[in-house]
Design an enzyme around this catalytic site. Structure first.
Site, PDB file in Angstrom:
ATOM      1  N   LYS A  78      22.503  20.356  34.551  1.00 41.18           N
ATOM      2  CA  LYS A  78      22.064  19.879  35.857  1.00 41.18           C
ATOM      3  C   LYS A  78      22.242  18.359  36.005  1.00 41.18           C
ATOM      4  O   LYS A  78      22.446  17.658  35.002  1.00 41.18           O
ATOM      5  CB  LYS A  78      20.605  20.305  36.072  1.00 41.18           C
ATOM      6  CG  LYS A  78      20.433  21.842  36.130  1.00 41.18           C
ATOM      7  CD  LYS A  78      18.998  22.236  36.446  1.00 41.18           C
ATOM      8  CE  LYS A  78      18.851  23.741  36.594  1.00 41.18           C
ATOM      9  NZ  LYS A  78      17.470  24.121  36.996  1.00 41.18           N
ATOM     10  N   TYR A  98      21.547  29.094  45.147  1.00 37.55           N
ATOM     11  CA  TYR A  98      20.135  29.398  44.895  1.00 37.55           C
ATOM     12  C   TYR A  98      19.505  30.236  46.018  1.00 37.55           C
ATOM     13  O   TYR A  98      18.279  30.236  46.163  1.00 37.55           O
ATOM     14  CB  TYR A  98      19.344  28.104  44.691  1.00 37.55           C
ATOM     15  CG  TYR A  98      19.463  27.540  43.277  1.00 37.55           C
ATOM     16  CD1 TYR A  98      18.904  28.210  42.184  1.00 37.55           C
ATOM     17  CD2 TYR A  98      20.109  26.329  43.032  1.00 37.55           C
ATOM     18  CE1 TYR A  98      18.997  27.699  40.892  1.00 37.55           C
ATOM     19  CE2 TYR A  98      20.208  25.802  41.735  1.00 37.55           C
ATOM     20  CZ  TYR A  98      19.643  26.502  40.676  1.00 37.55           C
ATOM     21  OH  TYR A  98      19.730  26.003  39.395  1.00 37.55           O
ATOM     22  N   ASN A 107      14.994  20.228  35.006  1.00 40.28           N
ATOM     23  CA  ASN A 107      14.821  20.805  33.669  1.00 40.28           C
ATOM     24  C   ASN A 107      16.128  20.967  32.890  1.00 40.28           C
ATOM     25  O   ASN A 107      16.258  21.836  32.047  1.00 40.28           O
ATOM     26  CB  ASN A 107      14.039  22.122  33.774  1.00 40.28           C
ATOM     27  CG  ASN A 107      14.713  23.115  34.703  1.00 40.28           C
ATOM     28  OD1 ASN A 107      15.803  22.853  35.207  1.00 40.28           O
ATOM     29  ND2 ASN A 107      14.080  24.248  34.924  1.00 40.28           N
ATOM     30  N   HIS A 143      20.577  25.305  33.659  1.00 39.09           N
ATOM     31  CA  HIS A 143      20.417  26.617  34.296  1.00 39.09           C
ATOM     32  C   HIS A 143      21.081  27.658  33.408  1.00 39.09           C
ATOM     33  O   HIS A 143      22.115  27.374  32.801  1.00 39.09           O
ATOM     34  CB  HIS A 143      21.103  26.634  35.669  1.00 39.09           C
ATOM     35  CG  HIS A 143      21.261  28.022  36.237  1.00 39.09           C
ATOM     36  ND1 HIS A 143      20.266  28.626  36.970  1.00 39.09           N
ATOM     37  CD2 HIS A 143      22.256  28.937  36.113  1.00 39.09           C
ATOM     38  CE1 HIS A 143      20.665  29.859  37.282  1.00 39.09           C
ATOM     39  NE2 HIS A 143      21.863  30.067  36.784  1.00 39.09           N
ATOM     40  N   GLU A 149      26.908  34.933  39.540  1.00 34.93           N
ATOM     41  CA  GLU A 149      26.939  33.468  39.374  1.00 34.93           C
ATOM     42  C   GLU A 149      28.285  33.006  38.811  1.00 34.93           C
ATOM     43  O   GLU A 149      28.797  31.957  39.209  1.00 34.93           O
ATOM     44  CB  GLU A 149      25.795  33.028  38.457  1.00 34.93           C
ATOM     45  CG  GLU A 149      24.431  33.208  39.112  1.00 34.93           C
ATOM     46  CD  GLU A 149      23.268  32.813  38.207  1.00 34.93           C
ATOM     47  OE1 GLU A 149      23.489  32.446  37.035  1.00 34.93           O
ATOM     48  OE2 GLU A 149      22.114  32.867  38.696  1.00 34.93           O
TER      49      GLU A 149
HETATM   50  P1  IDP Z   1      14.905  29.415  35.591  1.00 38.62           P
HETATM   51  O1  IDP Z   1      15.864  28.274  35.863  1.00 38.62           O
HETATM   52  O2  IDP Z   1      14.153  29.222  34.307  1.00 38.62           O
HETATM   53  O3  IDP Z   1      15.556  30.761  35.688  1.00 38.62           O
HETATM   54  P2  IDP Z   1      13.749  29.959  38.210  1.00 38.62           P
HETATM   55  O4  IDP Z   1      12.379  30.509  38.438  1.00 38.62           O
HETATM   56  O5  IDP Z   1      14.905  30.867  38.427  1.00 38.62           O
HETATM   57  O6  IDP Z   1      13.771  29.345  36.723  1.00 38.62           O
HETATM   58  O7  IDP Z   1      13.898  28.680  39.135  1.00 38.62           O
HETATM   59  C1  IDP Z   1      15.161  28.106  39.380  1.00 38.62           C
HETATM   60  C2  IDP Z   1      15.027  26.611  39.279  1.00 38.62           C
HETATM   61  O8  IDP Z   1      14.161  26.143  40.324  1.00 38.62           O
HETATM   62  C3  IDP Z   1      14.375  26.074  38.001  1.00 38.62           C
HETATM   63  O9  IDP Z   1      15.257  25.973  36.915  1.00 38.62           O
HETATM   64  C4  IDP Z   1      13.879  24.721  38.454  1.00 38.62           C
HETATM   65  O10 IDP Z   1      14.929  23.752  38.513  1.00 38.62           O
HETATM   66  C5  IDP Z   1      13.406  25.030  39.866  1.00 38.62           C
HETATM   67  N1  IDP Z   1      11.979  25.390  39.890  1.00 38.62           N
HETATM   68  C6  IDP Z   1      11.411  26.544  39.471  1.00 38.62           C
HETATM   69  N2  IDP Z   1      10.077  26.536  39.636  1.00 38.62           N
HETATM   70  C7  IDP Z   1       9.802  25.344  40.198  1.00 38.62           C
HETATM   71  C8  IDP Z   1       8.569  24.723  40.633  1.00 38.62           C
HETATM   72  O11 IDP Z   1       7.483  25.282  40.520  1.00 38.62           O
HETATM   73  N3  IDP Z   1       8.686  23.462  41.160  1.00 38.62           N
HETATM   74  C9  IDP Z   1       9.882  22.818  41.299  1.00 38.62           C
HETATM   75  N4  IDP Z   1      11.043  23.365  40.910  1.00 38.62           N
HETATM   76  C10 IDP Z   1      11.009  24.613  40.367  1.00 38.62           C
HETATM   77 MG    MG Z   2      16.465  31.674  37.331  1.00 39.40          MG
END
Ligand code: IDP
Ligand code: MG
Length: 148
Positions: free
Chosen positions: A10, A50, A113, A116, A127
């Protein structure tokens, strides 16, 4: 089973010069890079990628962030690649990710984070197709038909 999964390094991690460190983790885990691209998504492209999260409160922030700078998109291949990649990435929230995982080490917060990874075979296929044409993905013995 040998699988393919989509990985994204990212914008925050690319900006901090972590591409090499993160790719090293994939290779050390036995995941092979079979396609790679450096891209800067438009906001529309980030929203399309997304789309599954469009109702979530974090959607606007997430898609703005994902289009804020270059990302490294890759296809990883290997035995159980989807879950293997999720394991080495760690939990979504870096604060909750296990020690030694990519997100624990380099994620800034639950949004930024670092990486992805696809979460299931169906999402992985969708994807991968979002970013790569079939002939952009290396396969064993695919040299002749893959180019041209
Ligand atoms: P993942 O990336 O671990 O699969 P997902 O629930 O699919 O997690 O969420 C996609 C992305 O959305 C996350 O990697 C993160 O960048 C963002 N995200 C998820 N939950 C939150 C939140 O509570 N606050 C802000 N961003 C979030
Ligand atoms: Mg996800």
């Amino acid at each position: 089973m040998v699988e393919r999964t989509l990985s994204i390094i990212k914008p925050d991690a690319v900006a901090r010069g972590l591409i090499g460190e993160i790719l090293k983790r994939f290779e050390a885990a036995g995941l092979k890079l079979v396609a790679v691209k450096l891209l800067h998504l438009s906001p529309d492209q980030a929203r399309a990628f997304y789309a599954v999260h469009r109702e979530r409160p974090f959607f606007a922030g997430l898609t703005e962030y994902m289009s804020s700078g270059p990302i490294l998109v890759s296809v990883l291949e290997g035995e159980g690649a989807i879950s293997r990649n999720r394991e080495i990435m760690g939990a979504t929230d870096p604060a909750k990710a296990a020690a030694g995982t990519i997100r624990r080490e380099w994620g800034k917060d639950v949004e930024k984070n670092a990486v992805h990874g696809s979460d299931a075979p169906e999402t992985a296929a969708w994807e991968i197709a979002f970013f790569f044409k079939p002939d952009e993905i290396h396969r064993e013995g695919g040299r002749q038909e893959a180019r041209g």
